[in-house]
Design a protein around this motif. Structure first.
Motif, short mmCIF file in Angstrom:
data_model
loop_
_atom_site.label_atom_id
_atom_site.label_comp_id
_atom_site.label_asym_id
_atom_site.label_seq_id
_atom_site.Cartn_x
_atom_site.Cartn_y
_atom_site.Cartn_z
N LYS A 1 0.85 -1.20 0.00
CA LYS A 1 0.00 0.00 0.00
C LYS A 1 0.89 1.24 0.00
O LYS A 1 1.86 1.34 0.73
CB LYS A 1 -0.92 0.01 1.21
CG LYS A 1 -2.00 -1.05 1.12
CD LYS A 1 -3.28 -0.57 1.73
CE LYS A 1 -4.35 -1.62 1.75
NZ LYS A 1 -4.70 -2.17 0.47
N GLY A 2 0.57 2.17 -0.86
CA GLY A 2 1.36 3.38 -1.01
C GLY A 2 2.44 3.25 -2.07
O GLY A 2 3.10 4.24 -2.41
N HIS A 3 2.64 2.04 -2.57
CA HIS A 3 3.64 1.81 -3.61
C HIS A 3 3.01 1.29 -4.90
O HIS A 3 3.71 0.82 -5.78
CB HIS A 3 4.68 0.79 -3.12
CG HIS A 3 5.43 1.23 -1.91
ND1 HIS A 3 6.50 2.09 -1.98
CD2 HIS A 3 5.24 0.94 -0.60
CE1 HIS A 3 6.95 2.30 -0.75
NE2 HIS A 3 6.21 1.63 0.09
N GLU A 4 1.69 1.37 -5.00
CA GLU A 4 0.96 0.78 -6.12
C GLU A 4 1.46 1.26 -7.49
O GLU A 4 1.45 0.49 -8.45
CB GLU A 4 -0.55 1.06 -6.01
CG GLU A 4 -1.24 0.37 -4.86
CD GLU A 4 -1.19 1.15 -3.54
OE1 GLU A 4 -1.81 0.69 -2.58
OE2 GLU A 4 -0.54 2.21 -3.48
N ALA A 5 1.91 2.49 -7.58
CA ALA A 5 2.35 3.04 -8.87
C ALA A 5 3.56 2.30 -9.44
O ALA A 5 3.75 2.30 -10.65
CB ALA A 5 2.67 4.52 -8.73
N LYS A 6 4.34 1.66 -8.60
CA LYS A 6 5.52 0.95 -9.10
C LYS A 6 5.35 -0.55 -9.12
O LYS A 6 6.26 -1.27 -9.50
CB LYS A 6 6.77 1.35 -8.32
CG LYS A 6 6.69 1.24 -6.83
CD LYS A 6 7.99 1.77 -6.21
CE LYS A 6 7.80 2.25 -4.81
NZ LYS A 6 9.01 2.81 -4.23
N VAL A 7 4.16 -1.05 -8.77
CA VAL A 7 3.90 -2.50 -8.72
C VAL A 7 3.29 -2.97 -10.03
O VAL A 7 2.30 -2.41 -10.51
CB VAL A 7 2.96 -2.87 -7.55
CG1 VAL A 7 2.62 -4.36 -7.58
CG2 VAL A 7 3.59 -2.51 -6.21
N ILE A 8 3.89 -3.99 -10.61
CA ILE A 8 3.32 -4.67 -11.78
C ILE A 8 2.97 -6.07 -11.30
O ILE A 8 3.85 -6.84 -10.92
CB ILE A 8 4.31 -4.73 -12.96
CG1 ILE A 8 4.79 -3.31 -13.31
CG2 ILE A 8 3.67 -5.42 -14.16
CD1 ILE A 8 5.94 -3.28 -14.30
N ARG A 9 1.68 -6.37 -11.29
CA ARG A 9 1.18 -7.63 -10.74
C ARG A 9 0.87 -8.61 -11.87
O ARG A 9 0.22 -8.26 -12.84
CB ARG A 9 -0.08 -7.38 -9.92
CG ARG A 9 -0.62 -8.60 -9.22
CD ARG A 9 -1.94 -8.30 -8.51
NE ARG A 9 -1.79 -7.24 -7.55
CZ ARG A 9 -1.96 -7.39 -6.24
NH1 ARG A 9 -2.26 -8.57 -5.74
NH2 ARG A 9 -1.82 -6.37 -5.43
N PHE A 10 1.35 -9.84 -11.69
CA PHE A 10 1.11 -10.91 -12.65
C PHE A 10 0.32 -12.01 -11.95
O PHE A 10 0.72 -12.49 -10.88
CB PHE A 10 2.43 -11.47 -13.19
CG PHE A 10 3.29 -10.41 -13.82
CD1 PHE A 10 3.05 -9.98 -15.11
CD2 PHE A 10 4.33 -9.83 -13.11
CE1 PHE A 10 3.83 -8.98 -15.68
CE2 PHE A 10 5.12 -8.85 -13.67
CZ PHE A 10 4.87 -8.41 -14.96
N HIS A 11 -0.78 -12.42 -12.58
CA HIS A 11 -1.64 -13.45 -11.97
C HIS A 11 -1.33 -14.85 -12.48
O HIS A 11 -1.82 -15.82 -11.91
CB HIS A 11 -3.11 -13.10 -12.20
CG HIS A 11 -3.51 -11.86 -11.47
ND1 HIS A 11 -3.71 -11.83 -10.11
CD2 HIS A 11 -3.71 -10.59 -11.92
CE1 HIS A 11 -4.04 -10.60 -9.74
NE2 HIS A 11 -4.04 -9.83 -10.82
N ASP A 12 -0.56 -14.95 -13.56
CA ASP A 12 -0.18 -16.27 -14.07
C ASP A 12 1.05 -16.13 -14.95
O ASP A 12 1.39 -15.03 -15.39
CB ASP A 12 -1.33 -16.94 -14.83
CG ASP A 12 -1.80 -16.14 -16.02
OD1 ASP A 12 -0.98 -15.91 -16.93
OD2 ASP A 12 -2.98 -15.76 -16.06
N PRO A 13 1.75 -17.23 -15.20
CA PRO A 13 2.98 -17.18 -16.01
C PRO A 13 2.76 -16.68 -17.44
O PRO A 13 3.67 -16.08 -18.02
CB PRO A 13 3.47 -18.63 -15.99
CG PRO A 13 2.87 -19.23 -14.77
CD PRO A 13 1.54 -18.55 -14.61
#
Length: 167
Positions: free
Chosen positions: A143-155
């Motif tokens: 939280k608070g770092h969302e702008a730099k997070v790239i989330r992957f849900h599967d390979p």
């Protein structure tokens, strides 16, 4: 991407991704497992890990793989990109068991020498409980770092992103 952090559950493939991405981005690569474990499966003290990480994160360029919640905050502060492998736990368990079998009795490339791969029931239970505890703590830390997070849900989603980066 100059300071990259790769997080996610055990067995998601953080170290595998790091080994691929580090050379591609020409970033110095650091594995949290190597920073934490001394030969013979002796765990480093929290102070030792903090000192090692302070020296690493002070650098302008790095890639660190590993969640290690107790040391996440200072890494998150300095990271400009966080790759979050938010994979289904059944996939992570299968990958963990494959890793144990593949490297049984020998140290993995991303692990400290003289820390041979072994089956650890407690570690497996930790992974099986990921969604009910550790994941919530990771999500709170992000939280608070969302702008730099790239989330992957599967390979597949990760592969598409990697392909788009090299294009």
């Amino acid at each position: 991407m100059q300071r990259v952090l790769i997080v996610g559950p055990c067995g998601a493939g953080k170290s595998t991704l790091a080994a691929q991405l580090g050379p591609a981005l020409d970033l110095p690569l650091f594995h949290m497992d190597q920073l934490n474990w001394k030969p013979g499966w002796v765990e480093s003290s929290k102070e030792e890990i903090r000192e090692k990480l302070a020296a690493i994160t002070a650098q302008e360029r790095w890639l660190i793989d590993g969640t290690y919640g107790g040391t996440l905050a200072p890494r998150l502060e300095r990271a400009n990109t966080v790759l979050y492998l938010d994979y289904p736990i059944r996939l992570c368990v299968a990958r963990l068991l494959k890793r144990i079998w593949t490297h049984r009795g020998q140290s993995r490339p991303d692990m400290t020498e003289d820390c041979p791969e072994r089956f650890d029931l407690g570690f497996l239970f930790y992974l099986l409980r990921w969604n009910s505890g550790p994941k919530h703590r990771l999500e709170a830390a992000l939280k608070g770092h969302e702008a730099k997070v790239i989330r992957f849900h599967d390979p597949i989603q990760l592969k598409r992103w990697l392909d788009s980066q090299s294009a």
